[in-house]
Enzyme design. Structure first.
Site, PDB file in Angstrom:
ATOM      1  N   GLN A 112      -6.783  -3.810 -34.919  1.00  0.00           N
ATOM      2  CA  GLN A 112      -6.945  -3.242 -36.263  1.00  0.00           C
ATOM      3  C   GLN A 112      -6.843  -4.328 -37.338  1.00  0.00           C
ATOM      4  OE1 GLN A 112      -7.803  -0.193 -36.207  1.00  0.00           O
ATOM      5  NE2 GLN A 112      -7.984   0.172 -38.399  1.00  0.00           N
ATOM      6  N   ILE A 113      -5.893  -5.225 -37.172  1.00  0.00           N
ATOM      7  CA  ILE A 113      -5.689  -6.288 -38.169  1.00  0.00           C
ATOM      8  C   ILE A 113      -6.887  -7.234 -38.192  1.00  0.00           C
ATOM      9  CG2 ILE A 113      -4.276  -8.342 -38.662  1.00  0.00           C
ATOM     10  CD1 ILE A 113      -1.820  -6.659 -37.749  1.00  0.00           C
ATOM     11  N   THR A 168       3.591   5.890 -14.094  1.00  0.00           N
ATOM     12  CA  THR A 168       3.061   6.087 -15.446  1.00  0.00           C
ATOM     13  C   THR A 168       4.190   6.283 -16.466  1.00  0.00           C
ATOM     14  OG1 THR A 168       2.996   8.468 -15.098  1.00  0.00           O
ATOM     15  CG2 THR A 168       0.991   7.239 -14.513  1.00  0.00           C
ATOM     16  N   GLU A 175       2.714   1.178 -11.198  1.00  0.00           N
ATOM     17  CA  GLU A 175       4.133   1.237 -10.800  1.00  0.00           C
ATOM     18  C   GLU A 175       4.862   2.384 -11.503  1.00  0.00           C
ATOM     19  OE1 GLU A 175       6.121  -2.457 -10.083  1.00  0.00           O
ATOM     20  OE2 GLU A 175       4.230  -3.512  -9.810  1.00  0.00           O
ATOM     21  N   GLY A 177       0.809  -1.220   0.000  1.00  0.00           N
ATOM     22  CA  GLY A 177       0.000   0.000   0.000  1.00  0.00           C
ATOM     23  C   GLY A 177       0.836   1.262   0.000  1.00  0.00           C
TER      24      GLY A 177
HETATM   25  C1  LIG Z   1      -5.056  -1.772 -11.512  1.00  0.00           C
HETATM   26  C2  LIG Z   1      -4.161  -0.969 -10.634  1.00  0.00           C
HETATM   27  C3  LIG Z   1      -3.374  -1.601  -9.676  1.00  0.00           C
HETATM   28  C4  LIG Z   1      -2.566  -0.851  -8.825  1.00  0.00           C
HETATM   29  N1  LIG Z   1      -1.891  -1.492  -7.807  1.00  0.00           N
HETATM   30  C5  LIG Z   1      -1.272  -0.742  -6.861  1.00  0.00           C
HETATM   31  C6  LIG Z   1      -0.729  -1.370  -5.702  1.00  0.00           C
HETATM   32  O1  LIG Z   1      -0.763  -2.589  -5.549  1.00  0.00           O
HETATM   33  N2  LIG Z   1      -0.177  -0.581  -4.751  1.00  0.00           N
HETATM   34  C7  LIG Z   1      -0.105   0.775  -4.868  1.00  0.00           C
HETATM   35  O2  LIG Z   1       0.417   1.413  -3.965  1.00  0.00           O
HETATM   36  N3  LIG Z   1      -0.594   1.391  -5.982  1.00  0.00           N
HETATM   37  C8  LIG Z   1      -1.189   0.672  -6.961  1.00  0.00           C
HETATM   38  N4  LIG Z   1      -1.725   1.291  -8.073  1.00  0.00           N
HETATM   39  C9  LIG Z   1      -1.604   2.735  -8.205  1.00  0.00           C
HETATM   40  C10 LIG Z   1      -0.724   3.191  -9.353  1.00  0.00           C
HETATM   41  O3  LIG Z   1       0.631   2.960  -9.075  1.00  0.00           O
HETATM   42  C11 LIG Z   1      -1.030   4.665  -9.609  1.00  0.00           C
HETATM   43  O4  LIG Z   1      -2.335   4.730 -10.160  1.00  0.00           O
HETATM   44  C12 LIG Z   1      -0.050   5.346 -10.531  1.00  0.00           C
HETATM   45  O5  LIG Z   1       1.210   5.456  -9.905  1.00  0.00           O
HETATM   46  C13 LIG Z   1      -0.520   6.740 -10.953  1.00  0.00           C
HETATM   47  O6  LIG Z   1      -0.950   7.481  -9.860  1.00  0.00           O
HETATM   48  P1  LIG Z   1      -2.385   8.227  -9.944  1.00  0.00           P
HETATM   49  O7  LIG Z   1      -3.358   7.233 -10.397  1.00  0.00           O
HETATM   50  O8  LIG Z   1      -2.640   8.910  -8.656  1.00  0.00           O
HETATM   51  O9  LIG Z   1      -2.217   9.293 -11.086  1.00  0.00           O
HETATM   52  P2  LIG Z   1      -1.622  10.788 -10.943  1.00  0.00           P
HETATM   53  O10 LIG Z   1      -0.337  10.748 -10.199  1.00  0.00           O
HETATM   54  O11 LIG Z   1      -2.688  11.688 -10.425  1.00  0.00           O
HETATM   55  O12 LIG Z   1      -1.312  11.155 -12.447  1.00  0.00           O
HETATM   56  C14 LIG Z   1      -2.335  11.553 -13.348  1.00  0.00           C
HETATM   57  C15 LIG Z   1      -1.663  11.905 -14.665  1.00  0.00           C
HETATM   58  O13 LIG Z   1      -0.763  13.005 -14.470  1.00  0.00           O
HETATM   59  C16 LIG Z   1       0.526  12.631 -14.927  1.00  0.00           C
HETATM   60  N5  LIG Z   1       1.541  13.267 -14.088  1.00  0.00           N
HETATM   61  C17 LIG Z   1       1.576  13.312 -12.733  1.00  0.00           C
HETATM   62  N6  LIG Z   1       2.694  13.963 -12.342  1.00  0.00           N
HETATM   63  C18 LIG Z   1       3.377  14.312 -13.456  1.00  0.00           C
HETATM   64  C19 LIG Z   1       4.587  14.990 -13.710  1.00  0.00           C
HETATM   65  N7  LIG Z   1       5.365  15.444 -12.725  1.00  0.00           N
HETATM   66  N8  LIG Z   1       4.964  15.157 -14.993  1.00  0.00           N
HETATM   67  C20 LIG Z   1       4.219  14.711 -16.013  1.00  0.00           C
HETATM   68  N9  LIG Z   1       3.043  14.053 -15.841  1.00  0.00           N
HETATM   69  C21 LIG Z   1       2.627  13.855 -14.560  1.00  0.00           C
HETATM   70  C22 LIG Z   1       0.576  11.117 -14.792  1.00  0.00           C
HETATM   71  O14 LIG Z   1       1.573  10.561 -15.627  1.00  0.00           O
HETATM   72  C23 LIG Z   1      -0.837  10.754 -15.230  1.00  0.00           C
HETATM   73  O15 LIG Z   1      -0.903  10.749 -16.633  1.00  0.00           O
HETATM   74  C24 LIG Z   1      -2.505   0.550  -8.959  1.00  0.00           C
HETATM   75  C25 LIG Z   1      -3.257   1.189  -9.951  1.00  0.00           C
HETATM   76  C26 LIG Z   1      -4.084   0.440 -10.764  1.00  0.00           C
HETATM   77  C27 LIG Z   1      -4.932   1.168 -11.776  1.00  0.00           C
END
Ligand SMILES: Cc1cc2nc3c(=O)[nH]c(=O)nc-3n(C[C@H](O)[C@H](O)[C@H](O)COP(=O)(O)OP(=O)(O)OC[C@H]3O[C@@H](n4cnc5c(N)ncnc54)[C@H](O)[C@@H]3O)c2cc1C
Length: 397
Positions: free
Chosen positions: A351-352, A380, A378, A135
């Protein structure tokens, strides 16, 4: 169209070692006979495949990098990446379960646990008797993970954790949790990451409240659940690593995990490539197989090349990690390339296949939905770019 099981060996340029064959052989048989037949149905029902996960424990896949002394398989990272790729090619949901269990919760305890903690938690994780959840992410802090608001208050012989986490893989089904929480405010001159600590929390701890599992675009049979900590009491001995300095371990855990997520993207893309290639040779339009059109075959060429390039990056990052050399940048590159190439391969496959690609029976839409997560979880794409740029520019500063 039946679920395919593309051959890993076809995609590799080297022979698997005897040790790799010993673990991959039985795993592939299991994937073919037990996992592949129900993958689509599980995508539709969203039922977590606990029995399959337990069987994966028996196959040595749930404690891949746990030392043998604690009941694990003690595999090198390249072998782990190949296993993750192989599982992803068959069932993305199961792959995320395996990848997150191994790399995050279990990986954190392997990295930072003391002897007593390793003896207490790793054997049950390595056999899948207990599943691991990790978490970090909160409703208000994702990419900026150090902005977390969950706090752990020091009460002498125990800590009391309050706050919440979101998107936690194995959040519902977990038996052992690693939870990140702020124990101290950042010291003067230190970054916001200072003062964050990690705790091992048993799944039956009072105050660990599981929310409703999320309804997701894909990976339906992987469990993603919010958690709330309502005065969760954790003994002081469950502090994992150095108090206030867990963020350094978090970054190391994520570096390792990203190799796995890159491999997951490649596995899903590889499955899509194989389905698309077979289809393009069979499907005739204008009196000849559609593969005879460059507009189609060049997509196949791009998919094969990008996936191959991504695999090279994954295996490079794995080799650096196993050699004890810095691998942060390589892991970010492997994750970025593996996930982007995987999603693009799935998109090309849709698409294919034309209209059939949009129909569930033909599977490529599931592969695309599952692969899409690899560009987010892990860290983006954008965060991988930040890491790669930071690490590269460091050389010139
Ligand atoms: C199916 C799933 C499983 C997951 N499992 C886990 C888990 O087991 N444990 C855990 O702790 N988390 C988990 N996560 C969380 C995941 O790691 C986060 O969703 C991810 O790190 C993005 O954080 P956020 O969703 O808050 O997006 P945000 O941080 O709010 O980002 C939103 C957008 O803004 C962009 N952005 C943010 N900051 C910047 C920057 N400085 N420069 C450019 N772009 C930026 C991001 O790239 C993204 O496109 C999981 C998520 C999903 C969907």
């Amino acid at each position: 169209m039946a679920t395919t099981l593309p051959a890993l060996e076809d995609a590799l340029w080297f022979d698997l070692s005897a040790d790799q064959k010993a673990i991959l052989g039985p795993l592939k048989d299991f994937l073919r006979s037990e996992v592949a037949p129900g993958a689509r149905e599980r995508d539709e029902t969203g039922v977590f495949p606990m029995a399959l996960v337990k069987q994966l424990g028996e196959l040595g896949v749930m404690g891949m990098q746990v030392p043998e002394a604690y009941g694990g398989a003690e595999l090198d990272t390249a072998t782990m990446a190949l296993i993750i790729e192989e599982i992803a090619a068959v069932d993305g949901s199961l792959c995320l379960t395996v990848a997150s269990h191994n790399s995050l919760c279990t990986g954190h305890i392997v990295l930072a646990g003391n002897e007593a903690q390793k003896r207490a938690y790793l054997p049950a994780l390595a056999t899948a008797e207990k599943l691991g959840a990790w978490g970090l992410t909160e409703p208000g802090s994702g990419s900026d993970a150090a902005g977390m608001r969950t706090r752990a208050e020091d009460r002498g012989d125990h800590f009391v954790i309050s706050g919440s986490k979101i998107f936690i893989t194995q959040g519902t089904v977990g038996g052992t949790y690693v939870i990140l929480a702020r124990t101290d405010d950042p010291r003067p001159g230190k970054s916001a990451a200072d003062g964050i600590s990690a705790f091992v929390v048993p799944g039956d701890a009072p105050g660990l409240v599981r929310g409703k599992p999320e309804e997701k675009l894909g990976l339906h049979a992987s469990d993603t659940t919010p958690l709330t900590f309502e005065d969760l009491v954790v003994p002081a001995e469950n502090l994992l690593g150095v108090r206030g300095e867990a963020f350094r371990d978090v970054m190391a855990v994520l570096d390792g995990g990203r190799i796995g997520i890159g491999a997951m993207g490649i596995g899903l893309g590889r499955a899509a490539l194989e389905i698309a290639a077979k289809y393009a040779l069979e499907r005739e339009q204008f009196g000849r197989p559609i593969a005879h059109n460059q507009g189609v075959s060049f997509k196949i060429a791009e998919m094969a090349t990008e996936l191959e390039a991504a695999r090279l990056l994954v295996l490079k990052a794995a080799a650096l990690k196993d050699a004890g050399r810095p691998f942060t940048m390589a892991a970010a590159q492997a994750k970025l390339k593996g996930s982007v190439a995987g999603v693009r391969a799935c998109d090309h496959a849709i698409q294919i296949l034309g209209g059939y690609g949009y129909i569930r029976e033909y599977e490529v839409e599931r592969l695309w939905r599952d692969a899409r997560l690899t560009r987010i979880g892990e860290g983006t794409d954008e965060i991988q770019h930040l890491i790669i740029a930071r690490e590269y520019l460091r050389r010139f500063r």
